[in-house]
Every structure is written in structure tokens, then in C-alpha cells.
Enzyme design. Structure first.
Site, mmCIF file in Angstrom:
data_model
loop_
_atom_site.group_PDB
_atom_site.id
_atom_site.type_symbol
_atom_site.label_atom_id
_atom_site.label_comp_id
_atom_site.label_asym_id
_atom_site.label_seq_id
_atom_site.Cartn_x
_atom_site.Cartn_y
_atom_site.Cartn_z
ATOM 1 N N HIS A 6 0.832 -1.198 0.000
ATOM 2 C CA HIS A 6 0.000 0.000 0.000
ATOM 3 C C HIS A 6 0.870 1.252 0.000
ATOM 4 O O HIS A 6 0.615 2.197 -0.727
ATOM 5 C CB HIS A 6 -0.931 0.003 1.223
ATOM 6 N N LYS A 43 -9.874 -8.214 7.882
ATOM 7 C CA LYS A 43 -10.542 -8.550 9.142
ATOM 8 C C LYS A 43 -10.386 -7.381 10.097
ATOM 9 O O LYS A 43 -9.450 -6.595 9.980
ATOM 10 C CB LYS A 43 -9.961 -9.826 9.748
#
Lengths: 188, 279
Positions: free
Chosen positions: A39, A104
Site C-alpha cells: 500500500h 478482518k
């Protein structure tokens, strides 16, 4: 249990408009994997005005760092990692047209707001269900940042990848609503 | 003196690395099946069913149950009549980790704290050694995932805080952790000792069979009360709401200084992996 909603990637806004928190979805199609380091590099690339390794428009990013594949297998165990670490980068990607993220754990306020503004959803896969998910991944290919090992960006093809809608385009949050619903008071 | 070849230790450690990561203990599976019967949230039931199915697939196909195959942690009991020959205990274990993580296709997750450069072989392992009487060597291997370890905490409470202070700290820790440590979790609590001893007690508490009771009735009652209160928080499987937030609370204790009341909470995800071998 709720009915399973089938999703095919890439996703159009119309595919996710009707999704609501708590819905169970099965995803089929191409998904990209990226976590912390990938990222950072992707956003740095975009900041420099260069082209990122893939066009995020209409795509789905899965936060995962799989185990190495055994000989003859396309991927190793591949369960989700905790999403909040990607929160600083996600609104930028949603602005560029990213339609869904899979991970999650709960997302931050900025990400939830960005999903509302740019029309995106956050899907939760079961943390630790890494062997089960691995069986739903039919193809995997590293497309960028191979030096990052488990953190490299992979293009994967999934069939019936199981996930739960945790944030929808209305800005609803299953984590806070679910907790409130099942909370009970016990006197001290 | 009883002699144990270091190569034998390496071989056993290698096998344990692979087995622990692919075979979830029956105690954990049984607790998950109980939880599935009691859970009232439909999403929660879906999550628990997936966890159980995942454990079956991992065992049948020798696949890691979780992609985070953990930090390699060892608790070793070394008998004073044991002599390790042709190498040291430390090197034998590190070599076993190297081989196990390579041959088992396990993820290498250990890196430099600042540069974040991966060591490439999942070493160095953390090894806690206790010297005991006798001629046996017991090695417990417990791979620990990052997500749940990150949610663990320690507090140096005041003695006046007492049992209420201990309970509040445990519950606050679980509530702050929320969805991040992959609930349903197992909560290991270390009470007493020193700063570092309390943390090791909490880690050791996680290695007890899931749901086993502290032999002291007072602490056993505290474990039960904490479990009830944690499951009343509503966090639920994967934090999506439900009645199963924890499968068990285990408390291990040790006497402490008259000025202190250390409490450590070590959180374990549902992939509560450990294996042991006695040589």
C-alpha cells in the site's frame, strides 16, 4: 443464516448498492492482494504522478500475506490480515474507484465515510480460515513488488470466496451494531 | 548424565513446527463446537463453522490453518542430569525452526524492528528455559500470531486495586482489542511475580488445555466470572457481534512484592497452536 449473494468482479456501483451489513457474499473473479508495504509503495507511486501496478477502478483488494505455495499449488494458506493498518491509504484508493476491500477487524471513521462518499464496501473474511480460503483461490500471479515476499501484489482468481459485508455504502458498521445487539449487562 | 544429541532436538523441533501449524488441538475444536451450539448470532455461527471446517482442511492437507504461522516461542524444561551433545540447545532449536519453516512451507514473519528487513527463516525464536531436576528434556512449541499478540497488555496495579482491579484490566484489554485478535479468543492472565514474570505467566496460562480450571478454587471462580463477563461484551466471532468472544480465561499466578500487583494479559486467537515433546 442469510442467503448467500453472489458477486462477480470487477464490481459496478450497481453490484454493491443493494448490499447491507450482515449479508453473506461469495466472490468470483479477479482480486488483487496487497498489505502494509505494498500500500505504501502504491500510494507513493500515485503521489509521484506515476501509474500504479494495477488500475484500482472497479477492483477488489484483499489484505493478505499468504504462506509459500507447496509444489504444484497456486498459493499457500491465505487468510485475511487486520485491516486498520491500511486505513491511512484506503480513502485515496476509494476515491480512485476501488470498489471493495477484504480483510478482518474494524475500519476507522475516515474509511467508513469514504465508502459512503465514493461508494465502496468493506467485506470481512474469517481471520484464520486460511486453509479454507486457499481452496477458493484458483490462480495466483505476482504482478508487482516481488521483493516484498508475502507482501508482494498478486493478481488472484477466486471462486466463491466467502465474506461478510461489514460496512455498506450507507455508512453502516456491523462491528458496532453487532456488538450493541449482543451486549448484555452483568451486575458487578 | 543422560546424553541427548542436538541433531535429535533439531529434528523434533522441525516436526513440531509443521504439526503445530497444521493440526488444531482437540480441546480447541471441542470448545468451538460447544460455542457453535450456544451462539445466537447467525453471522457468528457462520464464522465458527468456517473455523471448524478450516481446521479439518488444514489437518487433512497439511496446510497451515492460518497464514500467520507465527513467532516461534519455546518453553523448555531441562533436567539437570541432561547433557546436550554435539551442539548447544539454543542452536539446535533455532536450526529446527529454520528447517521446519522451510520444509513446511510456513510463512517467515520475523523482521528487524526498524528497517523491517525480514530475517528470511523465521528465526530467532524466543526460548524460555527452566532448569528442573531429572533426566528429561521437555520442549513446548507455541507459534504466536501477530494480530493477537499486538492486543496483549501489562499493568503494574496498586495492591489496593485487588481482585476488582485485576478483573477490570482484563475486561478493558479484551474490549479494546475488539475484533483485531480474531475472536473467539483465549485469554491468558498472569497475576503476580515481577514485570517480566507476569508476562511469562500469562503466556504459560495459554498453554493449559482450553477450559481447564486453575487448581485454586478462588482463581477458578475468577476465571469463570471473567469468561461470563467477556462473553457479555457482545464482540462475538470476528467481532461481528455475538455471544462467543472468548472460549476460555486461564489465570496463572505467582507471589509478588509487597508493593506490587503486576497483571499481564496475553491474548490468543482461536488458532491456539502448540505441540510438546519429551525427550
Amino acid at each position: 443464516m442469510s442467503n448467500v449473494i453472489k458477486l462477480k468482479t470487477p464490481l459496478q456501483v450497481s453490484d454493491i448498492e443493494a448490499l447491507r451489513i450482515g449479508d453473506i457474499v461469495h466472490i468470483t473473479g479477479t482480486v488483487y492482494t496487497a498489505r502494509d508495504a505494498a500500500h505504501k509503495r502504491m500510494i507513493d507511486t500515485i503521489d509521484r504522478g506515476e501509474t500504479p501496478p494495477f488500475d484500482v477502478k472497479g477492483q477488489v483488494i484483499y489484505y493478505v500475506g499468504p504462506t509459500p505455495p507447496k509444489p504444484g499449488k497456486v498459493i499457500g494458506s491465505a487468510g485475511p490480515t487486520t485491516s486498520y493498518r491500511m486505513d491511512p491509504y484506503t480513502p485515496r484508493l476509494l476515491d480512485l474507484g476501488l470498489r471493495a476491500t477484504i480483510g478482518k477487524g474494524q475500519r476507522g471513521k475516515d474509511v467508513i465515510e469514504a465508502m459512503k462518499e465514493f461508494k465502496g464496501v468493506y467485506l470481512v473474511a474469517v481471520g484464520g480460515a486460511a486453509a479454507l480460503i486457499s481452496k477458493r483461490i484458483k490462480e495466483a500471479e505476482i504482478i508487482a513488488y516481488e521483493d516484498l515476499g508475502p507482501e508482494a501484489i498478486r493478481r488472484i482468481y477466486v471462486e466463491d470466496f466467502p465474506a461478510i459485508v461489514a460496512n455498506d455504502i450507507l455508512g453502516e458498521d456491523l462491528f458496532s451494531q453487532g456488538k450493541e445487539k449482543y451486549k448484555t449487562q452483568i451486575p458487578r | 548424565m543422560r546424553r541427548i544429541e542436538s541433531a535429535e532436538i533439531t529434528e523434533q523441533v522441525k516436526t513440531m513446527c509443521i504439526q503445530a501449524n497444521t493440526e488444531l488441538g482437540k480441546d480447541v475444536v471441542d470448545k468451538l463446537e460447544d460455542a457453535l451450539k450456544k451462539e445466537t448470532s447467525p453471522v457468528g455461527c457462520d464464522v465458527i463453522s468456517q473455523i471448524i471446517e478450516n481446521a479439518d482442511i488444514a489437518r487433512d492437507e497439511t496446510l497451515p490453518m492460518c497464514q500467520d504461522t507465527g513467532f516461534a516461542v519455546f518453553l523448555v524444561e531441562l533436567g539437570s542430569n541432561v547433557e546436550i551433545v554435539n551442539g548447544s540447545l539454543e542452536n539446535a532449536i533455532q536450526e529446527g525452526v529454520r528447517a521446519g519453516y522451510r520444509e513446511g512451507y510456513l510463512r517467515k514473519s520475523i523482521c528487524d524492528p526498524l528497517s523491517r528487513e525480514n530475517t528470511g527463516d523465521n528465526t530467532p525464536a524466543v526460548i524460555h528455559v527452566k532448569l528442573i531436576e531429572g533426566d528429561k528434556l521437555k520442549i513446548v512449541f507455541a507459534p504466536k500470531g501477530g494480530g493477537s499478540e499486538n492486543m496483549s497488555r501489562i499493568a503494574m496495579l496498586k495492591p489496593a486495586d485487588g481482585l476488582t482491579g485485576i478483573k477490570d484490566f482484563v475486561i478493558e484489554t479484551v474490549e479494546r482489542a475488539g475484533a483485531n485478535p480474531c475472536p473467539p479468543i483465549i485469554v491468558g492472565v498472569g497475576v503476580g511475580g515481577t514485570f517480566e514474570k507476569s508476562a511469562i505467566l500469562a503466556k504459560e496460562a495459554l498453554l493449559r488445555p482450553v477450559g481447564s480450571k486453575n487448581p485454586n478454587p478462588r482463581w477458578a471462580e475468577t476465571e469463570e466470572d471473567l469468561l461470563k463477563r467477556i462473553n457479555a461484551l457482545g464482540i462475538g466471532p470476528m467481532g461481528l457481534g455475538g455471544r462467543t468472544t472468548a472460549l476460555a480465561v486461564h489465570i496463572n499466578t505467582h507471589p509478588c512484592h509487597i508493593a506490587s500487583l503486576p497483571v499481564a494479559v496475553n491474548i490468543q486467537c482461536h488458532a491456539a497452536r502448540h505441540k510438546e515433546v519429551v525427550l
